[in-house]
Design an enzyme around this catalytic site. Structure first.
Site: not given
Ligand code: ADE
Ligand code: ZN
Length: 336
Positions: A195, A198
């Protein structure tokens, strides 16, 4: 008409947290089974609480809900319920995440978690013909040392995994914090996904690519703040697993029409649309597609590209990918 095409196209889901598929009704059923006291009076009251200001306010509730998952049967049931649900959306292949530390930290054995999830995936595959790959994630709010210990506990189950991921609170926990453990993961023959971008800036996407050698970026939407990075992602066809409803519910974007998915597709980026944590954010995979279709005025070629990107960005072998591409073209040709 395009709604029909969105539904009919074969699709892969590449960004989905199994713990994030816990429907409030299942939280209550499992709490009853294990005699867990919840601080909400009903499933409806829990669902009402799904209103978030940012990623952290969501994660707090997400980890609390996951506390009802206690044994192998629970993980099996959770996973199968997800497979049953997405079979209705025209999903043919899934690559879900799970967070082992959320459970081992509460005393649940790794074996119960992994065998339960794999059992649910196998039953779903048999029932619906949905293929799967599985990705455990390290929690980035914990230390690298804890991630290393988790990796050692995962090794006996390595044959079930296609990659290892990185999730949880992005702010203050950059990808570089985990460069050592991801090097261990790669040395064992698995690649990394992460990730990034975001809530974190575009530079964290670069960091995940450089320091973790991530082969796929989860979310990644904030790359649009760095046009050179967008060009690089497009040139290298690095998959971005975006989650449009999640981004709006977690206030990354004020409204769906601000989401950059269409821009990314038009720039030639291998972007996909996924659901992340469906009951928390108001929709499963097809709901995400339909919301983008309406709010971003996607055209037919965007839908076809989204479907193709989902298979191209998957961990399926090249031959399987080619088969699905052909199938996407067939369905698109029959839906005018
Ligand atoms: N765990 C579950 N959803 C998530 C997200 N959108 N960003 C980071 N960790 C997560
Ligand atoms: Zn996620």
């Amino acid at each position: 008409m395009l709604e029909k095409l969105a539904s009919a196209l074969p699709k892969a889901e590449l960004h989905l947290h199994l713990e994030g598929t816990l429907e409030p009704e299942m939280v209550f059923a499992l709490a009853k089974k294990h005699n867990v006291r919840l601080r909400f009076p009903s499933a409806a009251a829990l669902r009402e609480a799904y209103q978030f200001q940012d990623l952290q306010s969501f994660l707090d509730l997400y980890y609390e809900g996951a506390g009802v998952l206690r044994d192998e049967e629970d993980f099996h049931q959770l996973t199968l319920a997800y497979m049953d649900r997405v079979a209705r959306d025209g999903v043919c292949h899934v690559e879900p995440f799970f967070d082992p530390q959320t459970h081992t930290g509460r005393g649940v054995a790794m074996r119960e978690v992994v065998e339960g999830v794999v059992g649910g995936l196998r039953e779903g595959e048999k029932k619906h013909g949905i293929s799967w790959r599985l990705i455990p994630c390290f929690l980035r709010h914990l230390s690298e040392e804890e991630a290393r210990k988790t990796w050692r506990d995962l090794i006996p189950f390595q044959k079930y995994f296609s990659a290892v991921g990185l999730d949880s609170s992005e702010k203050g926990n950059p990808p570089g914090k985990f460069s050592g453990v991801f090097a261990e993961v790669r040395a064992a023959g698995l690649c990394g996904v992460a990730h990034a971008g975001e809530e974190g800036p575009a530079s964290s996407i670069r960091e995940a690519l450089e320091k973790l050698q991530a082969v796929r970026i989860d979310h990644g939407v904030r790359c649009v703040e760095d046009p050179d990075l967008v060009r690089e992602l497009a040139k290298k066809r690095i998959p971005l697993t975006t989650c449009p409803l999640s981004n709006v519910r977690l206030c990354v974007y004020e409204k769906m029409s601000d989401h950059p998915l269409k821009k990314l597709l038009d720039a030639g980026v291998n972007a996909t649309a996924n659901s992340d944590d469906p009951p928390f954010f108001g929709g499963y995979l097809l709901d995400n597609w339909l919301s983008c279709l309406r709010e971003l005025s996607l055209e037919k070629h965007h839908l076809v590209q989204l479907a193709k990107n989902s298979f191209e960005g998957s961990f399926l072998p090249e031959k399987e990918k080619a088969k699905w591409m052909e199938k996407v073209d067939q369905v698109a040709a029959s839906c005018v």
